[in-house]
Scaffold this motif. Structure first.
Motif, mmCIF file in Angstrom:
data_model
loop_
_atom_site.group_PDB
_atom_site.id
_atom_site.type_symbol
_atom_site.label_atom_id
_atom_site.label_comp_id
_atom_site.label_asym_id
_atom_site.label_seq_id
_atom_site.Cartn_x
_atom_site.Cartn_y
_atom_site.Cartn_z
ATOM 1 N N LEU A 160 25.229 -10.812 -12.340
ATOM 2 C CA LEU A 160 25.660 -11.618 -11.199
ATOM 3 C C LEU A 160 24.600 -12.658 -10.845
ATOM 4 N N GLY A 161 23.343 -12.252 -10.811
ATOM 5 C CA GLY A 161 22.260 -13.187 -10.524
ATOM 6 C C GLY A 161 22.199 -14.321 -11.530
ATOM 7 N N GLU A 162 22.347 -13.987 -12.803
ATOM 8 C CA GLU A 162 22.323 -15.012 -13.853
ATOM 9 C C GLU A 162 23.526 -15.936 -13.776
ATOM 10 N N LEU A 163 24.690 -15.398 -13.409
ATOM 11 C CA LEU A 163 25.887 -16.225 -13.264
ATOM 12 C C LEU A 163 25.724 -17.220 -12.118
ATOM 13 N N VAL A 164 25.249 -16.754 -10.982
ATOM 14 C CA VAL A 164 25.017 -17.641 -9.838
ATOM 15 C C VAL A 164 23.966 -18.685 -10.201
ATOM 16 N N SER A 165 22.894 -18.254 -10.854
ATOM 17 C CA SER A 165 21.835 -19.154 -11.285
ATOM 18 C C SER A 165 22.372 -20.235 -12.223
ATOM 19 N N PHE A 166 23.192 -19.842 -13.178
ATOM 20 C CA PHE A 166 23.782 -20.780 -14.138
ATOM 21 C C PHE A 166 24.570 -21.869 -13.412
ATOM 22 N N HIS A 167 25.414 -21.469 -12.479
ATOM 23 C CA HIS A 167 26.264 -22.440 -11.773
ATOM 24 C C HIS A 167 25.449 -23.336 -10.840
ATOM 25 N N LEU A 168 24.422 -22.780 -10.212
ATOM 26 C CA LEU A 168 23.570 -23.615 -9.366
ATOM 27 C C LEU A 168 22.822 -24.651 -10.196
ATOM 28 N N GLU A 169 22.299 -24.222 -11.333
ATOM 29 C CA GLU A 169 21.576 -25.144 -12.212
ATOM 30 C C GLU A 169 22.504 -26.254 -12.705
ATOM 31 N N LYS A 170 23.730 -25.874 -13.033
ATOM 32 C CA LYS A 170 24.733 -26.844 -13.490
ATOM 33 C C LYS A 170 25.010 -27.906 -12.419
ATOM 34 N N GLU A 171 24.872 -27.522 -11.151
ATOM 35 C CA GLU A 171 25.122 -28.439 -10.034
ATOM 36 C C GLU A 171 23.864 -29.185 -9.579
ATOM 37 N N GLY A 172 22.767 -29.008 -10.312
ATOM 38 C CA GLY A 172 21.564 -29.779 -10.033
ATOM 39 C C GLY A 172 20.521 -29.102 -9.161
ATOM 40 N N PHE A 173 20.669 -27.809 -8.923
ATOM 41 C CA PHE A 173 19.691 -27.062 -8.146
ATOM 42 C C PHE A 173 18.674 -26.408 -9.079
ATOM 43 N N HIS A 174 17.552 -26.008 -8.508
ATOM 44 C CA HIS A 174 16.525 -25.269 -9.252
ATOM 45 C C HIS A 174 16.582 -23.813 -8.789
ATOM 46 N N PRO A 175 17.297 -22.948 -9.533
ATOM 47 C CA PRO A 175 17.416 -21.549 -9.110
ATOM 48 C C PRO A 175 16.233 -20.703 -9.574
ATOM 49 N N LEU A 176 15.864 -19.747 -8.737
ATOM 50 C CA LEU A 176 14.870 -18.736 -9.078
ATOM 51 C C LEU A 176 15.506 -17.383 -8.819
ATOM 52 N N LEU A 177 15.210 -16.403 -9.652
ATOM 53 C CA LEU A 177 15.789 -15.069 -9.504
ATOM 54 C C LEU A 177 14.729 -14.035 -9.158
ATOM 55 N N ALA A 178 15.093 -13.132 -8.251
ATOM 56 C CA ALA A 178 14.281 -11.958 -7.943
ATOM 57 C C ALA A 178 15.235 -10.772 -7.956
ATOM 58 N N SER A 179 14.816 -9.664 -8.551
ATOM 59 C CA SER A 179 15.733 -8.532 -8.734
ATOM 60 C C SER A 179 15.591 -7.427 -7.694
ATOM 61 N N ASP A 180 14.658 -7.597 -6.748
ATOM 62 C CA ASP A 180 14.530 -6.596 -5.681
ATOM 63 C C ASP A 180 13.916 -7.260 -4.448
ATOM 64 N N GLY A 181 13.952 -6.544 -3.338
ATOM 65 C CA GLY A 181 13.493 -7.106 -2.075
ATOM 66 C C GLY A 181 12.024 -7.466 -2.050
ATOM 67 N N ALA A 182 11.168 -6.609 -2.595
ATOM 68 C CA ALA A 182 9.732 -6.866 -2.582
ATOM 69 C C ALA A 182 9.385 -8.126 -3.376
ATOM 70 N N THR A 183 9.985 -8.268 -4.552
ATOM 71 C CA THR A 183 9.749 -9.455 -5.373
ATOM 72 C C THR A 183 10.305 -10.693 -4.680
ATOM 73 N N GLY A 184 11.478 -10.552 -4.061
ATOM 74 C CA GLY A 184 12.073 -11.668 -3.332
ATOM 75 C C GLY A 184 11.188 -12.149 -2.195
ATOM 76 N N LEU A 185 10.603 -11.207 -1.448
ATOM 77 C CA LEU A 185 9.681 -11.577 -0.367
ATOM 78 C C LEU A 185 8.482 -12.349 -0.904
ATOM 79 N N LYS A 186 7.896 -11.854 -1.985
ATOM 80 C CA LYS A 186 6.733 -12.534 -2.588
ATOM 81 C C LYS A 186 7.094 -13.940 -3.025
ATOM 82 N N GLU A 187 8.245 -14.073 -3.702
ATOM 83 C CA GLU A 187 8.672 -15.389 -4.178
ATOM 84 C C GLU A 187 8.971 -16.339 -3.025
ATOM 85 N N ALA A 188 9.611 -15.844 -1.989
ATOM 86 C CA ALA A 188 9.930 -16.688 -0.827
ATOM 87 C C ALA A 188 8.650 -17.215 -0.186
#
Length: 85
Positions: free
Chosen positions: A18-46
């Motif tokens: 699901l994350g890769e699918l959303v990322s693919f479509h965002l990239e196709k629309e000109g966004f720069h997507p980043l993925l994090a697979s859990d809350g702790a990693t997401g907090l660090k990335e944010a």
């Protein structure tokens, strides 16, 4: 730090497909997507990247999405990041 004018979207999603699918479509629309697979990693990335938008799953391993949202909104450093849960 960002080197591009593309808007960055951080996707915090534990279901890889699901994350890769959303990322693919965002990239196709000109966004720069980043993925994090859990809350702790997401907090660090944010905190590191300060994305323009965070797409946040509520049911995450470790730190739940609601807690990630609360922590981000409670910090002056990340409170202004738009989020969608």
């Amino acid at each position: 730090m960002r080197t591009s004018s593309m808007q960055t979207v951080l996707i915090i999603e534990d279901e890889t497909d699901l994350g890769e699918l959303v990322s693919f479509h965002l990239e196709k629309e000109g966004f720069h997507p980043l993925l994090a697979s859990d809350g702790a990693t997401g907090l660090k990335e944010a905190r590191r990247v300060k994305p323009d938008l965070i797409l946040l799953d509520l049911m995450l391993p470790g730190i739940m999405g609601t807690e990630v949202c609360r922590l981000l909104k409670g910090s002056e450093e990340t409170a202004s990041i738009r989020s969608s849960c």
